[in-house]
Motif scaffolding. Structure first.
Motif, PDB file in Angstrom:
ATOM      1  N   LYS A  34      43.193  35.504  30.156  1.00  0.00           N
ATOM      2  CA  LYS A  34      43.319  36.666  29.190  1.00  0.00           C
ATOM      3  C   LYS A  34      44.343  37.755  29.859  1.00  0.00           C
ATOM      4  O   LYS A  34      45.268  38.185  29.108  1.00  0.00           O
ATOM      5  CB  LYS A  34      41.975  37.491  29.257  1.00  0.00           C
ATOM      6  CG  LYS A  34      42.131  38.807  28.292  1.00  0.00           C
ATOM      7  CD  LYS A  34      40.634  39.288  28.069  1.00  0.00           C
ATOM      8  CE  LYS A  34      40.829  40.492  27.002  1.00  0.00           C
ATOM      9  NZ  LYS A  34      39.393  41.114  26.895  1.00  0.00           N
ATOM     10  N   GLY A  35      44.401  38.017  31.338  1.00  0.00           N
ATOM     11  CA  GLY A  35      45.353  38.958  31.991  1.00  0.00           C
ATOM     12  C   GLY A  35      46.613  38.351  32.519  1.00  0.00           C
ATOM     13  O   GLY A  35      47.352  39.085  33.102  1.00  0.00           O
ATOM     14  N   VAL A  36      46.699  36.889  32.390  1.00  0.00           N
ATOM     15  CA  VAL A  36      47.795  36.311  33.001  1.00  0.00           C
ATOM     16  C   VAL A  36      49.058  36.805  32.594  1.00  0.00           C
ATOM     17  O   VAL A  36      49.984  36.893  33.509  1.00  0.00           O
ATOM     18  CB  VAL A  36      47.666  34.791  32.936  1.00  0.00           C
ATOM     19  CG1 VAL A  36      48.820  33.892  33.358  1.00  0.00           C
ATOM     20  CG2 VAL A  36      46.386  34.123  33.480  1.00  0.00           C
ATOM     21  N   GLY A  37      49.358  36.872  31.284  1.00  0.00           N
ATOM     22  CA  GLY A  37      50.724  37.109  30.984  1.00  0.00           C
ATOM     23  C   GLY A  37      51.076  38.593  31.238  1.00  0.00           C
ATOM     24  O   GLY A  37      52.035  38.909  31.561  1.00  0.00           O
ATOM     25  N   VAL A  38      50.129  39.580  30.998  1.00  0.00           N
ATOM     26  CA  VAL A  38      50.249  40.831  31.243  1.00  0.00           C
ATOM     27  C   VAL A  38      50.777  41.060  32.719  1.00  0.00           C
ATOM     28  O   VAL A  38      51.514  41.836  33.106  1.00  0.00           O
ATOM     29  CB  VAL A  38      49.051  41.742  30.994  1.00  0.00           C
ATOM     30  CG1 VAL A  38      49.277  43.045  31.466  1.00  0.00           C
ATOM     31  CG2 VAL A  38      48.603  41.631  29.536  1.00  0.00           C
ATOM     32  N   LEU A  39      49.820  40.459  33.509  1.00  0.00           N
ATOM     33  CA  LEU A  39      50.304  40.787  35.043  1.00  0.00           C
ATOM     34  C   LEU A  39      51.588  40.287  35.652  1.00  0.00           C
ATOM     35  O   LEU A  39      52.254  40.786  36.236  1.00  0.00           O
ATOM     36  CB  LEU A  39      49.136  40.093  35.972  1.00  0.00           C
ATOM     37  CG  LEU A  39      47.503  40.828  35.923  1.00  0.00           C
ATOM     38  CD1 LEU A  39      46.600  40.114  36.647  1.00  0.00           C
ATOM     39  CD2 LEU A  39      47.789  42.252  36.336  1.00  0.00           C
TER      40      LEU A  39
END
Ligand SMILES: [Zn+2]
Ligand SMILES: [Zn+2]
Length: 266
Positions: A64-69
């Protein structure tokens, strides 16, 4: 020396932080970017220090947070091709320099950490577990596994720290609220490890070097932290392991990080 924290674990989101003096990596980033930043802040690690994100498989609770981070902190993302195929759409664009593809079983060096992937059995494209090595210290991660064969045991063996799935109590799952097809999926070879299976697996992979074991990916509906801990502890004690003396056995949480823990091979 390597230190680690299970930032969050369970079907609502998974992320594990592993850090040496030269690198800080995440294994999975399955919560929102903000939740992961907050969990990292809680253990005193800045998201600015991230040097890589390694993905086990494309399920939302792991990516879920891979792209954002990756975009926010300019962090390279490592996954095998089929996992990239499965997650590309949901994580959004990853710029060329941050898109890292490996072949399962590769070992990737990042700072003084060596991250080795190995194949596991789960209902996703090409799921992997990881061993993270720092000098001769070894940390192993195996979650989202329907079953464990001798090859997987080989990868997990002789670890200083083990993060292993204890997803459900078989009886709670059987009588619990899940629909039949979901129960079948979880119990199948492509589902999740039970408390009992985790305990039995641990009896085969714990060594004199093992210092800490974390039980991970506990189901909210089909497990209880105390029950997972007790079941695994009983199985280990039946095999004469001295839990709490020879090594620590701890649970992980969906909504709070475990204490940052240092391990070093003696
Ligand atoms: Zn999962
Ligand atoms: Zn999964």
């Amino acid at each position: 020396m390597v230190q680690y924290s299970v930032l969050a674990s369970g079907s609502s989101g998974n992320a594990i932080l592993v850090q040496s003096d030269k690198a800080t990596i995440l294994i999975d980033a399955g919560l929102s970017g903000r939740q992961i930043e907050a969990a990292m802040a809680e253990i005193g690690v800045s998201a600015d220090s991230l040097s890589g994100i390694f993905v086990t498989h494309e399920h939302q609770d792991h990516v879920k947070g891979v792209g954002v981070l990756s975009r926010r902190y300019k962090v390279p993302v490592f996954a095998n091709q089929r996992t990239w195929d499965g997650m590309e759409r949901s994580i959004g664009e990853i710029k060329a320099g941050f898109y890292e593809r490996f072949t399962t079983n590769d070992q990737i060096e990042i700072g003084n950490l060596a991250v080795k992937s190995f194949p596991i059995s789960h209902d996703s494209n090409e799921p992997v577990g990881y061993c993270v090595l720092c000098g001769n210290t070894k940390l192993s991660i195996g979650t989202d596994m329907g079953y464990v064969n001798d090859k997987i045991k080989g990868f997990l063996m002789d670890s200083d720290a083990i993060i292993i799935e204890a997803n459900h109590d078989i009886d709670m799952l059987r009588v619990g609220p899940y629909p039949w097809h979901l129960k079948q999926r979880i119990l199948s070879d492509h589902g999740h490890l039970s408390n009992e299976a985790a305990g039995e697996l641990l009896t085969e992979i714990i060594s004199a070097n093992t210092k800490c074991i974390h039980l991970a990916h506990l189901s909210k509906e089909n497990n209880l932290p105390q029950l997972a801990h007790l079941t695994v502890k009983s199985i280990l004690e039946e095999e004469q392991f001295k839990v709490g003396q020879e090594f620590d056995l701890e649970v992980t949480y969906p909504d709070k990080p475990t204490k940052l823990r240092a391990v070093k091979r003696r």
